[in-house]
Design an enzyme around this catalytic site. Structure first.
Site, PDB file in Angstrom:
ATOM      1  N   LYS A 131     -27.256   8.671  12.721  1.00 15.05           N
ATOM      2  CA  LYS A 131     -28.102   9.829  13.028  1.00 15.05           C
ATOM      3  C   LYS A 131     -28.733  10.316  11.728  1.00 15.05           C
ATOM      4  O   LYS A 131     -28.029  10.727  10.798  1.00 15.05           O
ATOM      5  CB  LYS A 131     -27.283  10.940  13.676  1.00 15.05           C
ATOM      6  CG  LYS A 131     -28.102  12.181  14.031  1.00 15.05           C
ATOM      7  CD  LYS A 131     -27.221  13.237  14.669  1.00 15.05           C
ATOM      8  CE  LYS A 131     -28.002  14.509  14.987  1.00 15.05           C
ATOM      9  NZ  LYS A 131     -27.140  15.545  15.597  1.00 15.05           N
ATOM     10  N   LYS A 154     -30.349   7.488  16.202  1.00 16.52           N
ATOM     11  CA  LYS A 154     -31.177   8.660  16.479  1.00 16.52           C
ATOM     12  C   LYS A 154     -31.898   9.066  15.201  1.00 16.52           C
ATOM     13  O   LYS A 154     -31.245   9.176  14.151  1.00 16.52           O
ATOM     14  CB  LYS A 154     -30.278   9.802  16.969  1.00 16.52           C
ATOM     15  CG  LYS A 154     -30.999  11.103  17.303  1.00 16.52           C
ATOM     16  CD  LYS A 154     -30.014  12.177  17.761  1.00 16.52           C
ATOM     17  CE  LYS A 154     -30.747  13.469  18.108  1.00 16.52           C
ATOM     18  NZ  LYS A 154     -29.818  14.529  18.560  1.00 16.52           N
TER      19      LYS A 154
END
Length: 329
Positions: free
Chosen positions: A201, A254
């Site tokens: 992420k 992400k």
């Protein structure tokens, strides 16, 4: 070239000549089961609240979420990822693991309504629940304190599993978070509850609209010390390997579109399910351009989703999940 055909002359156009021909030769296909819908549920509201930076997306009441969940199930998508906005916040995010916390109440209702028809995924982080907006416990000096945060994460994971979550999805990017959550779940007899780790992420500029939606922007500083630095690729593979070693059952990258190279590298490196999150900024850009008539909305949406799947993501978290599912089924 004129005259007879050259046997060495490739004519790729032969396989693109009609829509049916292109369907026949498509190497990547989209289906409703590829999609997971992120949803926001807010405590203390009586009607859904539109999110100005994300046209078509709302903060749900528990009742409107139940309706949206039934629509999602009917569309054939795989699941929901739940984010909650509590009425009250504090320094340690107490509402995240409270039995009457907004996400845990919503999970109970959705599990009662739908059983196992959708995979109910609970995002596990503290940023929506803390008054400072960071993803963990903060020291007096204003630094996110990794290890005490792990204790909070374990408690939240148990509460979410108890409320009915099929999958726990830690997104806080604390070191050791998967191990702490796995140990907590196992100690509470939730040994069969899988962990989908937000393993790679990034500290991205594409999260802005989400912070309006989840009301979780940091009140000071930023998240660059615990989320990944955008220039780094090899680090993503190390983070993924660490999460798998700690017990993750599946992993996520992400954002998605700015990190398709990471999606590909992760998909090539692991033998567990790989998800990618098409984040709020990706959604907002397409919606804004389409609203101005600059792009064909449906075509752009499907093209982005195809790109993420082509890069290697087995599933895509996208705010277009239900709409796209209806287009492709």
């Amino acid at each position: 070239m004129t005259g007879g055909a050259d046997p060495g002359f490739a004519r790729g156009r032969r396989l693109r000549s009609t829509p049916a021909m292109r369907r026949w030769t498509a190497q990547t296909r989209l289906s409703p089961a590829d999609f997971v819908l992120p949803v926001f549920v807010k405590e203390g509201i009586t009607e859904p609240v539109p999110i100005s930076s994300m046209p078509g997306v709302v903060q749900h009441t528990t009742d409107s979420l139940r309706k949206a969940a039934h629509e999602a199930a009917e569309a054939g998508i795989s699941g929901l990822m739940l984010f909650g906005i509590p009425a009250e916040k504090d320094a340690v995010g107490s509402q995240a693991d409270a039995a009457d916390g907004i996400v845990n109440v919503a999970l109970q209702q959705l599990r009662a309504d739908l059983g196992d028809e959708l995979v109910l995924m609970a995002d596990l982080c503290l940023c929506e629940y803390t008054d400072h907006g960071h993803c963990g416990v903060v020291t007096p000096a204003g630094v996110v304190d990794n290890d005490p945060t792990l204790d909070r994460y374990a408690a939240v994971a148990i509460a979410q599993a108890r409320a009915g979550a099929h999958v726990i999805a830690p997104s806080g990017m604390m070191d050791g978070q998967v191990a702490a959550i796995r140990a907590g779940l196992d100690s509470a007899a939730y040994t069969e509850t899988p962990v989908l780790a937000y393993a790679a992420k990034y500290a991205s500029g594409f999260y802005g609209p989400f912070r309006e939606a989840a009301e979780g922007a940091p009140q000071f500083g930023d998240r660059s010390t615990y989320q990944m630095d955008p220039p780094n690729a090899a680090e993503a593979l190390r983070e993924v390997a660490q999460d798998l070693a700690e017990g993750a059952d599946a992993v996520m990258v992400k954002p998605a579109l700015p990190y398709l190279d990471i999606v590909r590298q992760v998909a090539d490196a692991v033998d567990v399910p790989v998800s990618a999150y098409q984040v709020s900024g990706e959604y907002a850009m397409v919606e804004a351009a389409a609203a101005n008539g600059w792009i064909d909305r449906r075509r752009a949406v499907l093209e982005t989703l195809t790109a993420i799947r082509r890069a290697g993501a087995g599933s895509v978290l996208t705010y277009w999940a239900v709409e796209a599912a209806r287009w492709v089924r």
